[in-house]
Design a protein around this motif. Structure first.
Motif: not given
Ligand SMILES: *Cc1c(COP(=O)(O)O)cnc(C)c1O
Length: 435
Positions: A18-27, A423-431
């Motif tokens: 569904l688009g959630v990476s492991d680090p974001v999920l762990a966070y 959060l995933e989108k914020l990480v993807e965009k480098g924010i």
């Protein structure tokens, strides 16, 4: 049977799909682990409110016939009348008007105000500027059909900088023409704290002390079922809200409600239909079952949305963003504000919420000039009911500090996915960089 480890792997795979990476999920998991106690508290409130709604339904002998459609004038619509009695009883009010003919919260508020304010009388807000869409209703921003056009004036007392009521200013503002005080429970698009029912009660007691016959109305939008009591139980003469927020439970396809004093509700009914017709008319067109069932589900749906809001607050607070309410504050509405500090971050946040939706998950939200708002607004929503903000949604005006107002989620599980994807989108965009 699967063991815990297998279960976790299965879930992680699903989140990845569904688009959630492991680090974001762990966070997210780390944040969630600290919220167990608060969630127990929310479930207890939901338990109480569920019983309250059931008690009201049983007392009014809700039966299958009440779900039947009525058409035309809608005379003798027992289902409609009983639903109003259920709302009144659940909210501790003498009467209620609950109608699909009320388009939205703004109209419900306009209805309550225009029905109970006559030319020459004054409307008063003791809690600062009301919700954006009410500015044109009142005429704070000149508008055709506003209360101001009809000779209803407006006065306001702002909250003190620390959020307390300015009792001195309130007393000074109340005059012989002051007829109705409007109290907004939720912060809406402002950065002030939301009012608890207890604080609303204190304010109403003071207002009545200043002027015993002052009508005290509460804009209850987003507040229903968040606490065990509604403002009608602490002295409010009227409470007003939208059925595509909390009390519709996600099932109501449209509508609004006003609950409170019988004579004031009668005026609202006459304003909605016409003098001489009042509450007696108004076909339900077949929506009754959804209104009943939505109201029945509303306490637990609201609980899910609250969990999502608390999760978002704690996650974004930990990332260093200012969040209102903060991660540990008690809750009085389902709105969570996150100050994202840049238009890019606000848009990325909304993209994540959109991507989590059951409907329209593939579209990208963009800012637009929305009627009733004075700056561009971006909105993310993939809802079963258009514009329903008890469903997972996020929006925010494109102006500093670029605050996303996050709300809803018919289930906590869906709200969690939405926040993780934001959060995933914020990480993807480098924010945002996760340590
Ligand atoms: C949503 C809202 C309104 C207006 O409701 P609409 O259904 O969007 O017209 C008014 N006041 C508050 C506090 C709200 O949250």
């Amino acid at each position: 049977m699967r063991d815990d480890k297998e279960q976790e792997l299965l879930l992680n795979t699903m989140y990845r799909e569904l688009g959630v990476s492991d680090p974001v999920l762990a966070y997210g998991r780390q944040v969630e682990a600290k919220l167990a106690e608060r969630f127990v508290e929310i479930d207890r409130t939901a338990e109480y409110n569920q019983l309250k709604v059931l008690r009201a339904m049983q007392k009014n002998r809700v039966c299958a016939e009440h779900f039947a459609a009525s058409s035309g004038y809608g005379y003798n619509d027992d289902g409609r009348d009983t639903l109003e009695a259920v709302y009144a009883d659940a909210f501790g009010a003498p009467a209620a008007l609950v109608r699909p003919q009320i388009i939205c919260g703004t109209q419900a508020l306009y209805l309550a105000l225009s029905a109970n304010l006559l030319p020459g009388e004054e409307l008063f807000s003791p809690v600062g500027k009301p919700y954006d869409t009410l500015e044109e209703v009142i005429g704070i921003r000149p508008s055709i059909g506003s209360l101001a056009e009809y000779g209803v004036t407006y006065a306001q007392a702002d909250l003190l900088p620390d959020g307390r009521f300015d009792y001195e200013a309130i007393r000074a503002a109340i005059g012989p023409r002051t007829k109705l005080a409007t109290i907004q429970r939720s912060k809406g698009y402002a950065s002030r704290p939301t009012l608890s029912v207890a604080r609303i009660g204190e304010l109403i007691a003071f207002l009545k002390q200043c002027k015993p016959d002052l009508i005290c109305m509460v804009d209850n939008c987003y507040g229903e079922f968040v606490e065990e009591q509604e403002p009608t139980e602490v002295g409010a003469d009227l409470i007003v809200g939208s059925l595509i927020k909390n009390p519709g439970g996600g099932l109501a396809p449209c509508g609004g409600y006003i609950a409170g004093r019988e004579d004031l509700i009668e005026r609202c009914a006459r304003r909605l239909s016409s003098p001489g017709l009042g509450k007696e008319v108004g076909a339900n067109l077949g929506v009754n079952r959804d209104l009943y069932q939505g109201f029945f589900l509303a306490p637990t749906v609201t609980a899910g949305a609250l969990k999502g809001a608390i999760f978002a607050a704690n996650l974004y607070e930990r990332l260093g963003y200012r969040v209102i309410p903060d991660g540990s504050e008690s809750r009085h509405d389902i709105i969570q504000a996150v100050e994202l500090k840049s238009p890019q971050a606000l848009c990325a946040f909304c993209e994540g919420i959109q991507a989590a939706a059951p409907v329209d998950s593939y579209v990208t939200p963009v800012p637009w000039d929305m009627p009733g708002y004075d700056s561009q607004v971006i909105m993310a929503a993939g809802a079963f009911v258009q514009g329903s903000s008890i469903e997972l949604s996020a929006d925010g005006p494109l102006r500093p500090p670029y605050t996303a107002f996050f709300q809803g989620g018919l289930t906590w599980q869906h709200a969690r996915l939405g926040i993780l994807l934001s959060l995933e989108k914020l990480v993807e965009k480098g924010i945002v960089t996760l340590a």
